[in-house]
Design an enzyme around this catalytic site. Structure first.
Site, PDB file in Angstrom:
ATOM      1  N   HIS A  82       0.846  -1.183   0.000  1.00  0.00           N
ATOM      2  CA  HIS A  82       0.000   0.000   0.000  1.00  0.00           C
ATOM      3  C   HIS A  82       0.880   1.232   0.000  1.00  0.00           C
ATOM      4  O   HIS A  82       1.874   1.292   0.704  1.00  0.00           O
ATOM      5  CB  HIS A  82      -0.900   0.021   1.243  1.00  0.00           C
ATOM      6  CG  HIS A  82      -1.782   1.226   1.306  1.00  0.00           C
ATOM      7  ND1 HIS A  82      -2.932   1.341   0.561  1.00  0.00           N
ATOM      8  CD2 HIS A  82      -1.663   2.385   1.995  1.00  0.00           C
ATOM      9  CE1 HIS A  82      -3.492   2.515   0.804  1.00  0.00           C
ATOM     10  NE2 HIS A  82      -2.743   3.169   1.675  1.00  0.00           N
ATOM     11  N   ASP A 161     -15.097   3.769   7.753  1.00  0.00           N
ATOM     12  CA  ASP A 161     -14.089   4.685   7.217  1.00  0.00           C
ATOM     13  C   ASP A 161     -14.700   5.668   6.224  1.00  0.00           C
ATOM     14  O   ASP A 161     -14.320   6.838   6.185  1.00  0.00           O
ATOM     15  CB  ASP A 161     -12.947   3.908   6.549  1.00  0.00           C
ATOM     16  CG  ASP A 161     -11.880   4.856   5.997  1.00  0.00           C
ATOM     17  OD1 ASP A 161     -11.287   5.592   6.805  1.00  0.00           O
ATOM     18  OD2 ASP A 161     -11.665   4.874   4.781  1.00  0.00           O
ATOM     19  N   ARG A 168     -14.080  13.869   8.490  1.00  0.00           N
ATOM     20  CA  ARG A 168     -12.750  14.439   8.726  1.00  0.00           C
ATOM     21  C   ARG A 168     -12.421  15.499   7.687  1.00  0.00           C
ATOM     22  O   ARG A 168     -11.799  16.516   7.995  1.00  0.00           O
ATOM     23  CB  ARG A 168     -11.700  13.324   8.681  1.00  0.00           C
ATOM     24  CG  ARG A 168     -11.711  12.443   9.926  1.00  0.00           C
ATOM     25  CD  ARG A 168     -10.936  11.166   9.681  1.00  0.00           C
ATOM     26  NE  ARG A 168      -9.538  11.416   9.376  1.00  0.00           N
ATOM     27  CZ  ARG A 168      -8.755  10.587   8.686  1.00  0.00           C
ATOM     28  NH1 ARG A 168      -9.233   9.435   8.247  1.00  0.00           N
ATOM     29  NH2 ARG A 168      -7.508  10.895   8.442  1.00  0.00           N
ATOM     30  N   SER A 183      -7.473   4.437   9.490  1.00  0.00           N
ATOM     31  CA  SER A 183      -8.187   4.442   8.212  1.00  0.00           C
ATOM     32  C   SER A 183      -7.506   3.497   7.218  1.00  0.00           C
ATOM     33  O   SER A 183      -8.139   2.636   6.599  1.00  0.00           O
ATOM     34  CB  SER A 183      -8.224   5.881   7.674  1.00  0.00           C
ATOM     35  OG  SER A 183      -8.597   5.911   6.326  1.00  0.00           O
ATOM     36  N   LYS A 187      -8.662  -0.826   6.321  1.00  0.00           N
ATOM     37  CA  LYS A 187      -8.946  -1.299   4.963  1.00  0.00           C
ATOM     38  C   LYS A 187      -7.982  -2.408   4.537  1.00  0.00           C
ATOM     39  O   LYS A 187      -8.372  -3.376   3.892  1.00  0.00           O
ATOM     40  CB  LYS A 187      -8.891  -0.117   3.981  1.00  0.00           C
ATOM     41  CG  LYS A 187     -10.099   0.804   4.119  1.00  0.00           C
ATOM     42  CD  LYS A 187      -9.994   2.042   3.253  1.00  0.00           C
ATOM     43  CE  LYS A 187      -9.037   3.050   3.831  1.00  0.00           C
ATOM     44  NZ  LYS A 187      -9.028   4.368   3.195  1.00  0.00           N
TER      45      LYS A 187
END
Ligand code: URA
Ligand code: CA
Length: 440
Positions: A82, A161, A168, A183, A187
Site C-alpha cells: 500500500h 471509514d 474528517r 483508516s 482497509k
C-alpha cells in the site's frame, strides 16, 4: 457511559478503553452517535493523540464495521502493498506481477485517484476492456490461476471509514496520525492479506509533509499490524518530485511495461523503490532470505519477461485486451491529439519541484479527477524530462504534455513552470528512500 463523557475523557488527554472505542464506532455507523459528537471526538483525537493500543482498537472496530475478506483458502502467504499516495507512483503495476512471477501470491484491492494523486484502478482501466469490479470468488480464481490480481474493493469494506473520512474532510481532522493509521490499516486488514508492505511518502506531493511525521505514521501502522497479528513493514520514501517520469493513466502503465521489459536503468528512482518494496514482500512471504537474494530474484524475472507475462495475463483475466500491454501497444493507448513541451525559461539547475502541483497539472489536462464523480481521459498527462539536480539550458524541455482537451493547457503549463524551480546553483537533492520501519 454517555458518549459526551467519552469525548470529555479524550479531550482531557485520557486513554480510551477498547470497549469505549468499539461503542463509538458501532454507535457512529448505526447513526446513534450524530456527526456533531463524532466531529468533537475527532478533534479531541487530533489534539490529544492515541497510543498504539487505542489506535489498534480503533482499527479493529472499523475493520469489523463491514465485510472482512477471507483469503485463507488461497495458497501461500498472501502479500499486499500500500502506498499512502503519490504522483507518478506506478509501483503496484510493476511489483504485484513481479512478485507473483517470483512465486508470491498477491491478492490486492486498490483505489481510485483523487486530487493530485493517481489511482491504480484508473490506470488498469486505461487498457480497453479491463473490468476492475470482480466478484470475490472470481477475484480469488484469478489469483489462483495467475498468482496475482489487482481489483477494486469487493463488497462492503469498512463502511465506518467512508463515513469518518467524509466527516474528517470537512472538520480539518484528516491530518491526525492515529486517524490516518486506522483508516489505512482497517482497509488493509479487511482485504485479507497476511503480510503488508507500506510505502509512506513524505514531501511536497504527500500527506505527510515532514520526515518526522512520516516515520511516526509508519511506526504506528507497523505496531497496529503486529497487535492485529499480521506482518507489516514500512518504508518511508521521497515525494518531493514524481516517482516515475510519467504522470497519467496509460502513460504510467506504459512506464510499468517499460520497466518490466528491462528498459529502465537500475539507478532510476521508480526502479529502486520497486526493488525495495518487492524485496520486502518476497522476504515476508518467506521466498527470499535477505535483500540480496530478493533483488536477484526480482531482476531475473524482469530479464526473462515473466513479470511482464504476469501483468499481461492479469489484464486478460480481467477482460482487458492484453495485446496493448506491450511497448508497441502502449504507444497506441498514449496517442493524443498533440503534445507540447514546457521549457526552461532560464539556464541553471533543477533545484526543487512541487510534486502536488505537477499532479494537479496532469489532473487539469484530464488525467485525474477533482471530484469523485469526474471521469478521466486515459491517454493524457505528462512525461517529465528532468529530475531534481539536473542541469538545464534555457529552452530545454522540462516536461512533455499529452493533450486531447485544450481548455486548461495554459493553466497547466503555467503551474508546471512554477512547480519546477530552476536556480543558478544546484541545491542538495533529497534521497529517494529515508528508511525501513518494522514493529520493533
Ligand atoms: N489514506 C487513507 O486511506 N486514509 C487516510 O486517512 C489518509 C490517507
Ligand atoms: Ca465527565
Amino acid at each position: 457511559m454517555r458518549f459526551v463523557d467519552t469525548i470529555e475523557k479524550k479531550a482531557d488527554g485520557g486513554k480510551l478503553s477498547g470497549e469505549e472505542i468499539q461503542e463509538m464506532i458501532s454507535g457512529y455507523v448505526s447513526g446513534e452517535i450524530p456527526d456533531y459528537q463524532m466531529s468533537a471526538m475527532m478533534m479531541a483525537v487530533l489534539q490529544r493523540g492515541m497510543d498504539a493500543e487505542e489506535a489498534t482498537a480503533l482499527t479493529m472496530a472499523m475493520m469489523n464495521s463491514g465485510d472482512v475478506v477471507d483469503l485463507s483458502d488461497l495458497p501461500g502467504v498472501k502479500v499486499d502493498k500500500h502506498s499512502t499516495g503519490g504522483v507518478g507512483d506506478t509501483t503496484t503495476l510493476v511489483i504485484a506481477p513481479l512478485v507473483a512471477a517470483c512465486g508470491g501470491t498477491v491478492a490486492k484491492m486498490s483505489g481510485r485517484g483523487l486530487g493530485h494523486t493517481g489511482g491504480t484502478l484508473d490506470k488498469l482501466e486505461s487498457v480497453p476492456g479491463t473490468c476492475i469490479e470482480q466478484p470475490l470468488e472470481r477475484f480469488k480464481e484469478i489469483v489462483r490461476e495467475n498468482g496475482v490480481a489487482v481489483v477494486g474493493q469487493t463488497g462492503n469494506l469498512v463502511p465506518a471509514d467512508k463515513k469518518m473520512y467524509a466527516l474528517r474532510d470537512v472538520t480539518a481532522t484528516v491530518r491526525s496520525i492515529p486517524l490516518i493509521a486506522s483508516s489505512i490499516m482497517s482497509k488493509k486488514l479487511a482485504s485479507g492479506a497476511d503480510a503488508i508492505v507500506l510505502d509512506v511518502k513524505t514531501g511536497t506531493g504527500a500527506f505527510m509533509r515532514t520526515k518526522e511525521e512520516a516515520f511516526e505514521l509508519a511506526k504506528l501502522m507497523c505496531r497496529i499490524g503486529r497487535l492485529a497479528g499480521r506482518q507489516v513493514r514500512a518504508v518511508v520514501t521521497d515525494m518531493n518530485q514524481p516517482l516515475g517520469m510519467s504522470v497519467g493513466n496509460a502513460l504510467e502503465v506504459q512506464e510499468a511495461v517499460e520497466l518490466l521489459s528491462g528498459k529502465i536503468p537500475e539507478d532510476d528512482p521508480l526502479y529502486m523503490v520497486c526493488m525495495l518494496l518487492g524485496s520486502q514482500m518476497l522476504q515476508m512471504a518467506g521466498l527470499a532470505a535477505d535483500d540480496d537474494e530478493a533483488e536477484k530474484m526480482l531482476k531475473a524475472h524482469i530479464d526473462d519477461g515473466s513479470g511482464l507475462g504476469k501483468l499481461q495475463k492479469m489484464f486478460e483475466l480481467l477482460g482487458g485486451d492484453a495485446s496493448f500491454v506491450t511497448e508497441e501497444g502502449m504507444k497506441k493507448l498514449t496517442a493524443v491529439r498533440r503534445t507540447m513541451d514546457v521549457t526552461a525559461d532560464q539556464s541553471g539547475f533543477v533545484s526543487h519541484m512541487n510534486a502536488e502541483e505537477i499532479g494537479t497539472a496532469a489532473q487539469m489536462l484530464g488525467a485525474g479527477r477533482a471530484k469523485k464523480e469526474d471521469s478521466v481521459d486515459p491517454a493524457v498527462g505528462l512525461v517529465m524530462k528532468v529530475r531534481c539536480g539536473y542541469r538545464v539550458r534555457k529552452g530545454d524541455p522540462l516536461c512533455t504534455l499529452y493533450i486531447n482537451d485544450e481548455k486548461r493547457v495554459d493553466e497547466a503549463a503555467g503551474l508546471l513552470r512554477r512547480a519546477i524551480r530552476i536556480t543558478p546553483e544546484p541545491d542538495e537533492v533529497e534521497p529517494m528512500v529515508y528508511g525501513l520501519v518494522t514493529a520493533d
